[in-house]
Design a protein around this motif. Structure first.
Motif, PDB file in Angstrom:
ATOM      1  N   ILE A  85      -6.628  12.469 -18.218  1.00 10.35           N
ATOM      2  CA  ILE A  85      -6.342  13.541 -17.258  1.00 10.35           C
ATOM      3  C   ILE A  85      -6.735  14.888 -17.873  1.00 10.35           C
ATOM      4  O   ILE A  85      -7.371  15.723 -17.234  1.00 10.35           O
ATOM      5  N   GLU A  86      -6.380  15.068 -19.140  1.00  8.56           N
ATOM      6  CA  GLU A  86      -6.718  16.318 -19.827  1.00  8.56           C
ATOM      7  C   GLU A  86      -8.244  16.453 -19.943  1.00  8.56           C
ATOM      8  O   GLU A  86      -8.790  17.552 -19.797  1.00  8.56           O
ATOM      9  N   ALA A  87      -8.928  15.356 -20.197  1.00  6.08           N
ATOM     10  CA  ALA A  87     -10.383  15.410 -20.340  1.00  6.08           C
ATOM     11  C   ALA A  87     -11.051  15.796 -19.023  1.00  6.08           C
ATOM     12  O   ALA A  87     -12.015  16.575 -19.006  1.00  6.08           O
ATOM     13  N   VAL A  88     -10.540  15.282 -17.910  1.00  9.76           N
ATOM     14  CA  VAL A  88     -11.105  15.639 -16.603  1.00  9.76           C
ATOM     15  C   VAL A  88     -10.857  17.132 -16.338  1.00  9.76           C
ATOM     16  O   VAL A  88     -11.746  17.853 -15.873  1.00  9.76           O
ATOM     17  N   ARG A  89      -9.655  17.575 -16.676  1.00  9.74           N
ATOM     18  CA  ARG A  89      -9.331  19.000 -16.490  1.00  9.74           C
ATOM     19  C   ARG A  89     -10.257  19.873 -17.358  1.00  9.74           C
ATOM     20  O   ARG A  89     -10.772  20.903 -16.917  1.00  9.74           O
ATOM     21  N   GLN A  90     -10.465  19.442 -18.587  1.00 12.09           N
ATOM     22  CA  GLN A  90     -11.365  20.180 -19.480  1.00 12.09           C
ATOM     23  C   GLN A  90     -12.785  20.222 -18.910  1.00 12.09           C
ATOM     24  O   GLN A  90     -13.477  21.236 -19.014  1.00 12.09           O
ATOM     25  N   ALA A  91     -13.215  19.130 -18.321  1.00 13.71           N
ATOM     26  CA  ALA A  91     -14.565  19.079 -17.740  1.00 13.71           C
ATOM     27  C   ALA A  91     -14.690  20.092 -16.607  1.00 13.71           C
ATOM     28  O   ALA A  91     -15.716  20.769 -16.466  1.00 13.71           O
ATOM     29  N   VAL A  92     -13.633  20.204 -15.796  1.00 10.95           N
ATOM     30  CA  VAL A  92     -13.646  21.186 -14.709  1.00 10.95           C
ATOM     31  C   VAL A  92     -13.707  22.605 -15.278  1.00 10.95           C
ATOM     32  O   VAL A  92     -14.504  23.441 -14.827  1.00 10.95           O
ATOM     33  N   ILE A  93     -12.891  22.857 -16.284  1.00 12.66           N
ATOM     34  CA  ILE A  93     -12.847  24.199 -16.880  1.00 12.66           C
ATOM     35  C   ILE A  93     -14.202  24.564 -17.477  1.00 12.66           C
ATOM     36  O   ILE A  93     -14.714  25.664 -17.279  1.00 12.66           O
ATOM     37  N   ARG A  94     -14.785  23.614 -18.197  1.00 16.15           N
ATOM     38  CA  ARG A  94     -16.091  23.891 -18.815  1.00 16.15           C
ATOM     39  C   ARG A  94     -17.147  24.157 -17.749  1.00 16.15           C
ATOM     40  O   ARG A  94     -18.005  25.025 -17.909  1.00 16.15           O
ATOM     41  N   GLN A  95     -17.074  23.414 -16.676  1.00 12.86           N
ATOM     42  CA  GLN A  95     -18.088  23.552 -15.637  1.00 12.86           C
ATOM     43  C   GLN A  95     -17.986  24.888 -14.901  1.00 12.86           C
ATOM     44  O   GLN A  95     -18.977  25.539 -14.622  1.00 12.86           O
ATOM     45  N   GLN A  96     -16.749  25.295 -14.614  1.00 12.84           N
ATOM     46  CA  GLN A  96     -16.611  26.548 -13.866  1.00 12.84           C
ATOM     47  C   GLN A  96     -16.481  27.757 -14.786  1.00 12.84           C
ATOM     48  O   GLN A  96     -16.420  28.892 -14.318  1.00 12.84           O
ATOM     49  N   GLY A  97     -16.437  27.491 -16.102  1.00  4.52           N
ATOM     50  CA  GLY A  97     -16.416  28.588 -17.064  1.00  4.52           C
ATOM     51  C   GLY A  97     -15.083  29.294 -17.153  1.00  4.52           C
ATOM     52  O   GLY A  97     -14.956  30.301 -17.832  1.00  4.52           O
ATOM     53  N   MET A  98     -14.085  28.794 -16.472  1.00  8.15           N
ATOM     54  CA  MET A  98     -12.758  29.414 -16.532  1.00  8.15           C
ATOM     55  C   MET A  98     -11.732  28.424 -15.983  1.00  8.15           C
ATOM     56  O   MET A  98     -12.090  27.404 -15.408  1.00  8.15           O
ATOM     57  N   ASN A  99     -10.466  28.752 -16.179  1.00  7.67           N
ATOM     58  CA  ASN A  99      -9.428  27.921 -15.627  1.00  7.67           C
ATOM     59  C   ASN A  99      -9.218  28.243 -14.155  1.00  7.67           C
ATOM     60  O   ASN A  99      -9.774  29.221 -13.643  1.00  7.67           O
ATOM     61  N   HIS A 100      -8.386  27.437 -13.468  1.00  4.78           N
ATOM     62  CA  HIS A 100      -8.214  27.681 -12.037  1.00  4.78           C
ATOM     63  C   HIS A 100      -7.254  28.825 -11.779  1.00  4.78           C
ATOM     64  O   HIS A 100      -7.109  29.276 -10.662  1.00  4.78           O
ATOM     65  N   MET A 101      -6.598  29.305 -12.845  1.00  5.37           N
ATOM     66  CA  MET A 101      -5.764  30.492 -12.679  1.00  5.37           C
ATOM     67  C   MET A 101      -5.793  31.322 -13.968  1.00  5.37           C
ATOM     68  O   MET A 101      -6.131  30.809 -15.028  1.00  5.37           O
ATOM     69  N   THR A 102      -5.469  32.591 -13.854  1.00  2.00           N
ATOM     70  CA  THR A 102      -5.460  33.467 -15.027  1.00  2.00           C
ATOM     71  C   THR A 102      -4.028  33.941 -15.281  1.00  2.00           C
ATOM     72  O   THR A 102      -3.135  33.707 -14.458  1.00  2.00           O
ATOM     73  N   GLU A 103      -3.829  34.631 -16.396  1.00  2.00           N
ATOM     74  CA  GLU A 103      -2.501  35.165 -16.718  1.00  2.00           C
ATOM     75  C   GLU A 103      -1.982  36.045 -15.590  1.00  2.00           C
ATOM     76  O   GLU A 103      -0.801  36.081 -15.297  1.00  2.00           O
ATOM     77  N   ASN A 104      -2.884  36.761 -14.939  1.00  2.00           N
ATOM     78  CA  ASN A 104      -2.470  37.703 -13.897  1.00  2.00           C
ATOM     79  C   ASN A 104      -1.897  37.013 -12.655  1.00  2.00           C
ATOM     80  O   ASN A 104      -1.190  37.640 -11.869  1.00  2.00           O
ATOM     81  N   ASP A 105      -2.219  35.729 -12.502  1.00  2.00           N
ATOM     82  CA  ASP A 105      -1.692  34.996 -11.336  1.00  2.00           C
ATOM     83  C   ASP A 105      -0.244  34.559 -11.555  1.00  2.00           C
ATOM     84  O   ASP A 105       0.452  34.201 -10.604  1.00  2.00           O
ATOM     85  N   ILE A 106       0.186  34.567 -12.814  1.00  3.95           N
ATOM     86  CA  ILE A 106       1.464  33.926 -13.143  1.00  3.95           C
ATOM     87  C   ILE A 106       2.707  34.668 -12.636  1.00  3.95           C
ATOM     88  O   ILE A 106       3.598  34.040 -12.060  1.00  3.95           O
ATOM     89  N   PRO A 107       2.821  36.004 -12.812  1.00  5.18           N
ATOM     90  CA  PRO A 107       4.068  36.668 -12.394  1.00  5.18           C
ATOM     91  C   PRO A 107       4.486  36.332 -10.961  1.00  5.18           C
ATOM     92  O   PRO A 107       5.668  36.097 -10.701  1.00  5.18           O
ATOM     93  N   GLY A 108       3.549  36.235 -10.064  1.00  5.72           N
ATOM     94  CA  GLY A 108       3.875  35.949  -8.671  1.00  5.72           C
ATOM     95  C   GLY A 108       4.364  34.536  -8.439  1.00  5.72           C
ATOM     96  O   GLY A 108       4.939  34.231  -7.389  1.00  5.72           O
ATOM     97  N   LEU A 109       4.147  33.654  -9.424  1.00  2.00           N
ATOM     98  CA  LEU A 109       4.536  32.250  -9.262  1.00  2.00           C
ATOM     99  C   LEU A 109       5.865  31.922  -9.930  1.00  2.00           C
ATOM    100  O   LEU A 109       6.403  30.833  -9.760  1.00  2.00           O
ATOM    101  N   LEU A 110       6.387  32.882 -10.717  1.00  3.68           N
ATOM    102  CA  LEU A 110       7.584  32.596 -11.506  1.00  3.68           C
ATOM    103  C   LEU A 110       8.837  32.550 -10.653  1.00  3.68           C
ATOM    104  O   LEU A 110       8.995  33.305  -9.703  1.00  3.68           O
ATOM    105  N   GLU A 111       9.742  31.643 -11.061  1.00  2.00           N
ATOM    106  CA  GLU A 111      11.069  31.606 -10.448  1.00  2.00           C
ATOM    107  C   GLU A 111      12.059  32.195 -11.438  1.00  2.00           C
ATOM    108  O   GLU A 111      11.873  32.101 -12.648  1.00  2.00           O
ATOM    109  N   ASP A 112      13.139  32.773 -10.929  1.00  2.00           N
ATOM    110  CA  ASP A 112      14.114  33.462 -11.775  1.00  2.00           C
ATOM    111  C   ASP A 112      14.688  32.573 -12.874  1.00  2.00           C
ATOM    112  O   ASP A 112      14.909  33.010 -13.992  1.00  2.00           O
ATOM    113  N   LYS A 113      14.917  31.308 -12.545  1.00  2.00           N
ATOM    114  CA  LYS A 113      15.635  30.443 -13.489  1.00  2.00           C
ATOM    115  C   LYS A 113      14.704  29.624 -14.377  1.00  2.00           C
ATOM    116  O   LYS A 113      15.148  28.745 -15.093  1.00  2.00           O
TER     117      LYS A 113
END
Ligand code: SF4
Ligand code: SF4
Length: 128
Positions: A85-113
């Protein structure tokens, strides 16, 4: 859409030997992310073995795995499906040159707890 990633590529990245799998399903039976995953750990093994890489690369399942390694612990044949699973994910990341989300996307996804440890762990997993 063809991603030009082959079974051999995924096996090389992961170091997994899919031929050892006897499709007992124990890995999927123990997976805490089972309900969230379109394709389950034993299906990753099967699909990589039979060249269905494009479907795996396009599936959200590769982002649902928690990397808890329960599937590695449970497997009687030491197949290590989480590494596929990790290898497939790595293949996607390598192909698109980046991950599917960046650090800047994270604050909006966080839950309080959400524990801080989970955030740090997620950052390690999702950063290149
Ligand atoms: S990877 Fe291991 S636990 Fe999963 S189906 Fe194959 S042999 Fe069974
Ligand atoms: S490592 Fe991923 S696929 Fe394996 S049991 Fe944990 S969540 Fe499921």
């Amino acid at each position: 859409m063809s991603n030009n990633i082959t079974t051999e590529d995924i096996l090389r990245i992961s170091g997994v030997d899919t031929r050892k799998c006897m499709f007992c399903g124990k890995c999927s039976g123990t997976c805490p992310a089972f309900d969230e995953m379109e394709y389950h750990p034993h299906q990753f093994v099967y699909m990589v073995q039979w060249g269905m890489i494009d479907k795996l690369m396009e599936s959200k399942s590769i982002y649902k795995c928690l990397t808890c390694f329960a599937c590695l612990e449970r497997c009687p044949r030491n197949v290590q499906p989480a590494k596929l699973i990790e290898a497939v994910r790595q293949a996607v990341i390598r192909q698109q040159g980046m991950n599917h989300m960046t650090e800047n996307d994270i604050p909006g996804l966080l839950e309080d707890k959400l524990p801080q440890q989970a955030i740090v762990s997620a950052m390690r997993k999702y950063k290149k």
